[in-house]
Scaffold this motif. Sequence first.
Motif, PDB file in Angstrom:
ATOM      1  N   MET A   2     -13.016 -27.257  27.445  1.00  0.00           N
ATOM      2  CA  MET A   2     -13.611 -25.818  26.975  1.00  0.00           C
ATOM      3  C   MET A   2     -12.328 -25.689  26.116  1.00  0.00           C
ATOM      4  O   MET A   2     -11.349 -26.264  25.935  1.00  0.00           O
ATOM      5  N   ALA A   3     -12.939 -24.836  24.892  1.00  0.00           N
ATOM      6  CA  ALA A   3     -12.019 -24.616  23.857  1.00  0.00           C
ATOM      7  C   ALA A   3     -10.867 -23.565  24.169  1.00  0.00           C
ATOM      8  O   ALA A   3     -10.702 -23.051  25.113  1.00  0.00           O
ATOM      9  N   THR A   4      -9.853 -23.916  23.302  1.00  0.00           N
ATOM     10  CA  THR A   4      -8.765 -23.185  23.484  1.00  0.00           C
ATOM     11  C   THR A   4      -8.845 -21.894  23.233  1.00  0.00           C
ATOM     12  O   THR A   4      -9.751 -21.132  22.722  1.00  0.00           O
ATOM     13  N   SER A   5      -8.074 -20.776  23.739  1.00  0.00           N
ATOM     14  CA  SER A   5      -8.377 -19.235  23.667  1.00  0.00           C
ATOM     15  C   SER A   5      -8.283 -18.789  22.125  1.00  0.00           C
ATOM     16  O   SER A   5      -8.669 -17.899  21.849  1.00  0.00           O
ATOM     17  N   ASN A   6      -7.630 -19.954  21.281  1.00  0.00           N
ATOM     18  CA  ASN A   6      -7.774 -19.355  19.711  1.00  0.00           C
ATOM     19  C   ASN A   6      -8.840 -20.084  19.053  1.00  0.00           C
ATOM     20  O   ASN A   6      -8.802 -19.952  18.046  1.00  0.00           O
ATOM     21  N   SER A   7      -9.307 -20.975  19.528  1.00  0.00           N
ATOM     22  CA  SER A   7     -10.179 -21.646  18.834  1.00  0.00           C
ATOM     23  C   SER A   7     -11.681 -21.013  18.816  1.00  0.00           C
ATOM     24  O   SER A   7     -12.118 -20.391  19.456  1.00  0.00           O
ATOM     25  N   LEU A   8     -12.252 -21.229  17.376  1.00  0.00           N
ATOM     26  CA  LEU A   8     -13.468 -20.541  17.280  1.00  0.00           C
ATOM     27  C   LEU A   8     -14.583 -21.448  17.774  1.00  0.00           C
ATOM     28  O   LEU A   8     -15.858 -21.159  17.744  1.00  0.00           O
ATOM     29  N   ASP A   9     -14.297 -22.791  17.835  1.00  0.00           N
ATOM     30  CA  ASP A   9     -15.307 -23.895  18.168  1.00  0.00           C
ATOM     31  C   ASP A   9     -15.530 -23.735  19.785  1.00  0.00           C
ATOM     32  O   ASP A   9     -14.605 -24.353  20.431  1.00  0.00           O
ATOM     33  N   LEU A  10     -16.506 -23.010  20.337  1.00  0.00           N
ATOM     34  CA  LEU A  10     -16.528 -22.953  21.803  1.00  0.00           C
ATOM     35  C   LEU A  10     -17.380 -24.285  22.475  1.00  0.00           C
ATOM     36  O   LEU A  10     -17.327 -24.392  23.537  1.00  0.00           O
ATOM     37  N   THR A  11     -17.574 -25.068  21.483  1.00  0.00           N
ATOM     38  CA  THR A  11     -18.446 -26.305  22.170  1.00  0.00           C
ATOM     39  C   THR A  11     -17.178 -27.656  22.564  1.00  0.00           C
ATOM     40  O   THR A  11     -17.358 -28.558  23.353  1.00  0.00           O
ATOM     41  N   GLU A  12     -16.000 -27.301  22.267  1.00  0.00           N
ATOM     42  CA  GLU A  12     -14.931 -28.333  22.388  1.00  0.00           C
ATOM     43  C   GLU A  12     -14.747 -28.540  23.821  1.00  0.00           C
ATOM     44  O   GLU A  12     -14.706 -27.437  24.630  1.00  0.00           O
ATOM     45  N   GLY A  13     -14.701 -29.669  24.351  1.00  0.00           N
ATOM     46  CA  GLY A  13     -14.638 -29.841  25.843  1.00  0.00           C
ATOM     47  C   GLY A  13     -15.710 -29.807  26.697  1.00  0.00           C
ATOM     48  O   GLY A  13     -15.695 -30.045  27.937  1.00  0.00           O
ATOM     49  N   LEU A  14     -16.793 -29.284  26.141  1.00  0.00           N
ATOM     50  CA  LEU A  14     -18.200 -28.985  26.994  1.00  0.00           C
ATOM     51  C   LEU A  14     -19.122 -30.034  27.115  1.00  0.00           C
ATOM     52  O   LEU A  14     -19.642 -30.611  27.785  1.00  0.00           O
TER      53      LEU A  14
END
Length: 456
Positions: A1-13
């Motif tokens: 999952m994306a980090t709390s500050n990341s705008l890319d919500l696809t990270e890690g999914l």
Amino acid sequence: MATSNSLDLTEGLLGREVPKTSGKVYWKDGHTSILPAVFDQFAINVCNSVDIPIVNYLAEFPSSTPASNHVLHLTNDDLGSDEILDRVESALGNNRPVVIRGEEHQPVAGEFTPDYLDKHFGISPNRAVYIHDVQARAADHVNVTKPGTIASFFASIMDPRKIQCVLDLPLAHTTLPQSLKHLDHGLVYGWNETLYDVPATSNVHPENFTVKGWGLLHHAGYLTYPHHDAEGTLTWVRMEFGLKFWTVFRLKSQYDDRIHIQEVVCRLGNFTEHEAWAREHCDAEVITLTRGDILIMPPGLPHAVYTPVKTFATGGHAYNFRCLHLSELARYIDATTGDCTTNQKLEHALETLRRMLIAVPRLSPRIRLFKRPLLSLCIMATQGQQYRAKGGSKHGVTDRETAKPSADVAAAIFKHLGVSKRIPASTILYEGNQFVTGDEISRDHLASVLKRFTVL
């Protein structure tokens, strides 16, 4: 999952919680998220025909900001104001949702696991629940759930073949912030203050109390279709973990009569058939909710929600004296149109509304009352059968010990507000802007009219 500050919500999914081939969608606030993807035995994404077009449509709308004329944005600092409750009620009563950023309730830390829910929210991993499933919904929009447990729901989070959610998580102990805890007039005044005058002698449906607090669990990629919430309640939600894109709709034309209001709710509820109409007539803004944010929606507000990452939210339903004209309007639409436009069906409405009316003669003078909401309350309390939602239970509109006392109070208020055989209540109610509260009622004059109901 994306980090709390990341705008890319696809990270890690991708390839873990969702298929590697999931598409992406770009939101106006800068976020990038996955598009929903569940593949059938023929390798066809069952979300292609309905879910993805709606998500793409939602992402076209601007992000709601503090400059919005249609959404009231507040911060944690505002919660300390003596006028905060009146500000929130005023916004809701005029059909404006309220967002509170950085709320004083600090989301608890920890990994998103069954143990996290058990430890911090009292939700057992063994709790039995109905699990809503996207693949089942694509095949049959009526039979969308299957039985499971909290533990089994969490186990399927890491299964890219599934997108699921749980909507029925009663959490009666969850509450709004301290300065807003009296927003629920149905409980605070309707139930707490009427049992002396009208003791509860018949069976009371538990939903009168269980809907006051609940939890929502979602997998990444779950879309809640456009709808308004059942039985004309106002709805509040607080993000405990994850993120949601909460889209609130309105008419571009600013029409405020019943015909146009009903039309927007009905057509949005079947977006795929009415996409061209929606694009021509509807406007919206997207409220991005992150951990600790609170959203309070007025009754009947059409909305859709996309959950791009796994989430947990708490919230509740309530009635408020300032919003009852919007409650009446939403329940009118449910009764005349059907249940396809609403979320979950509820059984508690009539008893709570009648007790709110019975509470009016002894109501705290601090509570401001307005003509349209009070008239709406009287109509709903005296015409219970007419407001039964299509497909709703007859049991929910059965007359009980509150029927006659509430009718007596309503008769006195009707006369005070100018209702007569020549001028019925509906004629007064249906005139003008249906979204506004109308004139404030003098509590002193009303008290004199209702004095006989306060005799001990």
